[in-house]
Structure formats: structure tokens, C-alpha cells
Design a protein around this motif. Structure first.
Motif, PDB file in Angstrom:
ATOM      1  N   SER A 126     -10.197  -1.634  -3.391  1.00 51.11           N
ATOM      2  CA  SER A 126     -10.563  -1.610  -1.971  1.00 51.11           C
ATOM      3  C   SER A 126      -9.797  -2.653  -1.159  1.00 51.11           C
ATOM      4  N   ASN A 127      -9.295  -3.692  -1.820  1.00 53.51           N
ATOM      5  CA  ASN A 127      -8.531  -4.713  -1.104  1.00 53.51           C
ATOM      6  C   ASN A 127      -7.115  -4.847  -1.674  1.00 53.51           C
ATOM      7  N   TYR A 128      -6.637  -3.771  -2.288  1.00 49.17           N
ATOM      8  CA  TYR A 128      -5.264  -3.763  -2.776  1.00 49.17           C
ATOM      9  C   TYR A 128      -4.331  -3.969  -1.575  1.00 49.17           C
ATOM     10  N   PRO A 129      -3.281  -4.798  -1.704  1.00 48.57           N
ATOM     11  CA  PRO A 129      -2.715  -5.434  -2.885  1.00 48.57           C
ATOM     12  C   PRO A 129      -3.056  -6.923  -3.010  1.00 48.57           C
ATOM     13  N   PHE A 130      -4.220  -7.318  -2.538  1.00 48.00           N
ATOM     14  CA  PHE A 130      -4.619  -8.726  -2.602  1.00 48.00           C
ATOM     15  C   PHE A 130      -5.494  -8.948  -3.837  1.00 48.00           C
ATOM     16  N   PHE A 131      -6.804  -8.747  -3.721  1.00 50.75           N
ATOM     17  CA  PHE A 131      -7.661  -8.741  -4.909  1.00 50.75           C
ATOM     18  C   PHE A 131      -7.823  -7.297  -5.350  1.00 50.75           C
ATOM     19  N   TYR A 132      -7.560  -7.022  -6.619  1.00 54.53           N
ATOM     20  CA  TYR A 132      -7.782  -5.675  -7.158  1.00 54.53           C
ATOM     21  C   TYR A 132      -7.832  -5.773  -8.673  1.00 54.53           C
ATOM     22  N   ALA A 133      -8.307  -4.716  -9.320  1.00 57.87           N
ATOM     23  CA  ALA A 133      -8.438  -4.715 -10.772  1.00 57.87           C
ATOM     24  C   ALA A 133      -8.098  -3.340 -11.320  1.00 57.87           C
ATOM     25  N   PHE A 134      -7.572  -3.328 -12.551  1.00 59.95           N
ATOM     26  CA  PHE A 134      -7.223  -2.064 -13.204  1.00 59.95           C
ATOM     27  C   PHE A 134      -7.280  -2.261 -14.712  1.00 59.95           C
ATOM     28  N   GLU A 135      -7.187  -1.142 -15.426  1.00 64.40           N
ATOM     29  CA  GLU A 135      -7.209  -1.167 -16.888  1.00 64.40           C
ATOM     30  C   GLU A 135      -5.982  -0.445 -17.409  1.00 64.40           C
ATOM     31  N   MET A 136      -5.382  -0.999 -18.476  1.00 64.73           N
ATOM     32  CA  MET A 136      -4.248  -0.354 -19.122  1.00 64.73           C
ATOM     33  C   MET A 136      -4.278  -0.689 -20.602  1.00 64.73           C
ATOM     34  N   GLY A 137      -4.223   0.326 -21.424  1.00 63.33           N
ATOM     35  CA  GLY A 137      -4.159   0.122 -22.863  1.00 63.33           C
ATOM     36  C   GLY A 137      -5.302  -0.680 -23.429  1.00 63.33           C
ATOM     37  N   GLY A 138      -6.480  -0.555 -22.846  1.00 60.31           N
ATOM     38  CA  GLY A 138      -7.646  -1.293 -23.317  1.00 60.31           C
ATOM     39  C   GLY A 138      -7.726  -2.714 -22.813  1.00 60.31           C
ATOM     40  N   VAL A 139      -6.781  -3.129 -21.962  1.00 56.40           N
ATOM     41  CA  VAL A 139      -6.768  -4.472 -21.399  1.00 56.40           C
ATOM     42  C   VAL A 139      -7.169  -4.399 -19.933  1.00 56.40           C
ATOM     43  N   ARG A 140      -8.075  -5.268 -19.507  1.00 57.82           N
ATOM     44  CA  ARG A 140      -8.512  -5.322 -18.118  1.00 57.82           C
ATOM     45  C   ARG A 140      -7.694  -6.380 -17.377  1.00 57.82           C
ATOM     46  N   PHE A 141      -7.174  -6.012 -16.226  1.00 58.19           N
ATOM     47  CA  PHE A 141      -6.354  -6.904 -15.411  1.00 58.19           C
ATOM     48  C   PHE A 141      -6.991  -7.065 -14.034  1.00 58.19           C
ATOM     49  N   ALA A 142      -6.858  -8.260 -13.452  1.00 55.77           N
ATOM     50  CA  ALA A 142      -7.325  -8.488 -12.087  1.00 55.77           C
ATOM     51  C   ALA A 142      -6.353  -9.408 -11.362  1.00 55.77           C
ATOM     52  N   ARG A 149       0.839  -1.208   0.000  1.00 51.49           N
ATOM     53  CA  ARG A 149       0.000   0.000   0.000  1.00 51.49           C
ATOM     54  C   ARG A 149       0.872   1.255   0.000  1.00 51.49           C
ATOM     55  N   ALA A 150       2.051   1.163   0.594  1.00 47.99           N
ATOM     56  CA  ALA A 150       2.977   2.293   0.578  1.00 47.99           C
ATOM     57  C   ALA A 150       3.618   2.493  -0.794  1.00 47.99           C
ATOM     58  N   ARG A 151       3.501   1.494  -1.672  1.00 41.39           N
ATOM     59  CA  ARG A 151       4.105   1.559  -2.999  1.00 41.39           C
ATOM     60  C   ARG A 151       3.047   1.311  -4.077  1.00 41.39           C
ATOM     61  N   LYS A 152       1.851   1.721  -3.835  1.00 44.66           N
ATOM     62  CA  LYS A 152       0.753   1.496  -4.761  1.00 44.66           C
ATOM     63  C   LYS A 152       1.029   2.200  -6.091  1.00 44.66           C
ATOM     64  N   PRO A 153       1.004   1.473  -7.202  1.00 44.81           N
ATOM     65  CA  PRO A 153       1.318   2.098  -8.487  1.00 44.81           C
ATOM     66  C   PRO A 153       0.196   3.001  -8.967  1.00 44.81           C
ATOM     67  N   ALA A 154       0.546   3.933  -9.828  1.00 48.46           N
ATOM     68  CA  ALA A 154      -0.427   4.881 -10.382  1.00 48.46           C
ATOM     69  C   ALA A 154      -1.096   4.236 -11.594  1.00 48.46           C
ATOM     70  N   LEU A 155      -2.085   3.395 -11.324  1.00 49.37           N
ATOM     71  CA  LEU A 155      -2.818   2.695 -12.368  1.00 49.37           C
ATOM     72  C   LEU A 155      -4.280   3.132 -12.357  1.00 49.37           C
ATOM     73  N   ARG A 156      -5.000   2.816 -13.415  1.00 48.48           N
ATOM     74  CA  ARG A 156      -6.433   3.140 -13.497  1.00 48.48           C
ATOM     75  C   ARG A 156      -7.212   1.990 -12.863  1.00 48.48           C
ATOM     76  N   PHE A 157      -7.380   2.074 -11.546  1.00 46.51           N
ATOM     77  CA  PHE A 157      -8.034   1.000 -10.809  1.00 46.51           C
ATOM     78  C   PHE A 157      -9.548   1.054 -11.008  1.00 46.51           C
ATOM     79  N   SER A 158     -10.144  -0.115 -11.178  1.00 45.59           N
ATOM     80  CA  SER A 158     -11.605  -0.233 -11.162  1.00 45.59           C
ATOM     81  C   SER A 158     -12.084  -0.816  -9.838  1.00 45.59           C
ATOM     82  N   ASP A 159     -11.180  -1.440  -9.091  1.00 38.51           N
ATOM     83  CA  ASP A 159     -11.475  -1.951  -7.751  1.00 38.51           C
ATOM     84  C   ASP A 159     -10.150  -2.049  -7.012  1.00 38.51           C
TER      85      ASP A 159
END
Length: 311
Positions: free
Chosen positions: A140-156, A128-138
């Protein structure tokens, strides 16, 4: 893009070198050494410098960055020292290069089994102290379960450090964050299906998760823990197991030689996965010859075809 069009592009281009892609992702895994170690193999900084030279848009770690999960348990000071070493060798060089690092917990980082709650707490605090600057969609439970989008690709990121189905409400949350269109990628420490000999039972192994992947249109699942590179495919989903950068490379099911130390490069073009390659040490410039890997990984749980042979 529909699933059929996605796989037409993938199967025609996968494992072939092509022009610069719109999105380049490097995947690293299982960098740790012996329990409590605060040093890393000389190959790890070599790999990191090679990754930096490749200028990826994102690096994903599929877990086991430090060597916890020991009994008697390591002290907080020992665990913090391991993370300080990891940041010095891996996190800080990537951060200085401006490359975001997305992590998922491994069993040696943040085991959810009893007795390791402090290691999980420290894992959460460190990242949490090193949370990257990503476009998160979820997140709330970073860095365990989380989701983000980059370049049109969805990651979880999936929190998978214990054998068997995902714990908690991860399936429901995955249904929410992966709803939509476009390529969808999940990553976790444990694989859904087996890849390596003597780790056949160390999997998620949940048909319900596979069914959810089909429902949501998940195209790719990245995993670690089995310490062997293999680009597999089953029923429309690619499953790519990572080689290790730390100790303990393993033998694929159906093979006779240990996997090489390596990292994986994924490239996406036009919103579709176009290439999956692994580059082996010692200089991480030599691609692993996919054609030399088993044509399929067959276990009591699943049959995974080699990705370039999938139809």
C-alpha cells in the motif's frame, strides 16, 4: 525452522562457496555520483552486467541510486533526468534480463527531511511505474515501506532516510507483515547500528526496533549509506552493510583502509541463509576476504561481531 536451527546452518556455511542455491539475491547500494549527475562511473554498468551473468532471482538496492538532496534543490527536470540515467544503466538491463529489482529510498533519492517533498514524490512515481512482479504481502505504500515473499523468505523495505527511529506506523506494519515463520529479511538505506568512520551518528539507532526484530524472528538487516562492506552479527541478528558502487568508499570502524567497491551476494538453501559474500571491482569476480575485515565493529551504540566469528 526455529531460530537456533537457522543460525546453526548459517554459521556453518556462511561465506563458503557451495552448490547452487534455491534463492540467490544480489544487493547493490549507493551508486550515485555528484549532486545532479546524470552519468555513472564505468564500474556501475560492469557490475550490472556481471550481476546479470550470475542470474540472481532478485536484486535489492539499499538506496542512493541518484544524487538529490541538494540545496538549492534540483528542478523536477533535473531529478527526472537523473532517474532516466539510472534506468538506462541499471533498471532497464535488469528488466531485459528478467531480474526483479526491489528498491528502498535513500537520503539522496527521497529524503524525508523538509524541502525535498518533490524528490520523494518523483521517487514514488518513478518506481510505481516500474513495480516488480513480486508476491507482495503489503504494497500500500510501495516503494517506501512494503513487504513481499520469495522462495520462502520474507522481505520488508523500511523507509529510513532520516536519522533516528522509523517514522510513521512502520513498526506496527512490520509487526504484521513479519508475523509467521521462516527467514525474515529487512532492508533500508540507513543501518540500525554504525559501521563506518565519520558516520557513527548516521543510523536508525533504535533499541525498540532491535527488540522488535528479536520478537518477530528477523534474521537479517541489509543497509547502505555507510559505503563499506561488513557482515556483522549481534544477539541473533545479522546486520550486513553494503559497499558502494558509486563515489565515496569509506573506512570501517576499527580499520585503516577504505572499503572496496563491491556488491553483495546472499544465498538461501532449504529456507536458510547459507552464504554472504561481497565481490569487488573492477571486474566483480574477486570476493572480498572477510577474514581481513575487523573482528568486530565497536561503537558507542553497539558491538557487531564479524558474522563468521559469531557463536
Amino acid at each position: 525452522m526455529g531460530r537456533s536451527a537457522f543460525w546453526t546452518v548459517l554459521l556453518s556455511l556462511v561465506l563458503l562457496a557451495g552448490p547452487a542455491s534455491a534463492l540467490r539475491v544480489v544487493v547493490i547500494s549507493d551508486l550515485n555520483g555528484s549532486y545532479g549527475s546524470t552519468s555513472y562511473s564505468k564500474r556501475v554498468p560492469v557490475a550490472i552486467q556481471r550481476i546479470i551473468a550470475l542470474k540472481p532471482d532478485l536484486v535489492i538496492s539499499t538506496g542512493d541510486m541518484v544524487a538529490g538532496q541538494r540545496k538549492p534543490v534540483l528542478s523536477e527536470g533535473e531529478v527526472r533526468a537523473m532517474w532516466a540515467a539510472f534506468h538506462r544503466v541499471v533498471s532497464d538491463p535488469l528488466a531485459r534480463a528478467g531480474i526483479p529489482l526491489a528498491v528502498t529510498p535513500g537520503n539522496h533519492d527521497a529524503s524525508a527531511y523538509g524541502g525535498f517533498k518533490d524528490e520523494r514524490r518523483i521517487f514514488g512515481e518513478e518506481w510505481r511505474a516500474r513495480k516488480p512482479a513480486l508476491r507482495f504481502s503489503d504494497d500500500s505504500n510501495y516503494p517506501f515501506f512494503y513487504a513481499f515473499e520469495m522462495g520462502g523468505v520474507r522481505f520488508a523495505s523500511l523507509d529510513a532516510t532520516t536519522l533516528g527511529p522509523l517514522r510513521g506506523d512502520q513498526m506496527a506494519r512490520l509487526s504484521r507483515v513479519m508475523a509467521g515463520s521462516g527467514p525474515a529479511v529487512t532492508f533500508s538505506h540507513l543501518p540500525l547500528w554504525p559501521f563506518a568512520q565519520k558516520r557513527e551518528r548516521e543510523i536508525i539507532g533504535d533499541p525498540a526496533l532491535e527488540a522488535l526484530y528479536h520478537k518477530l524472528g528477523v534474521d537479517l538487516h541489509l543497509s547502505g549509506h555507510h559505503h563499506a562492506f561488513y557482515p556483522g552479527w549481534k544477539d541473533g541478528v545479522a546486520y550486513v552493510s553494503q559497499a558502494c558502487l558509486g563515489g565515496g568508499p569509506r573506512v570501517l570502524i576499527g580499520d585503516t583502509v577504505r572499503s572496496q567497491h563491491a556488491f553483495t551476494i546472499l544465498e538461501f538453501e532449504g529456507g536458510a541463509l547459507s552464504s554472504v559474500k561481497a565481490y569487488a571491482g573492477p571486474d566483480f569476480r574477486t570476493p572480498i576476504q572477510t577474514e581481513a575485515l575487523p573482528a568486530q565493529i565497536k561503537s558507542g551504540h553497539a558491538i557487531l561481531k564479524r558474522l563468521d566469528l559469531a557463536k
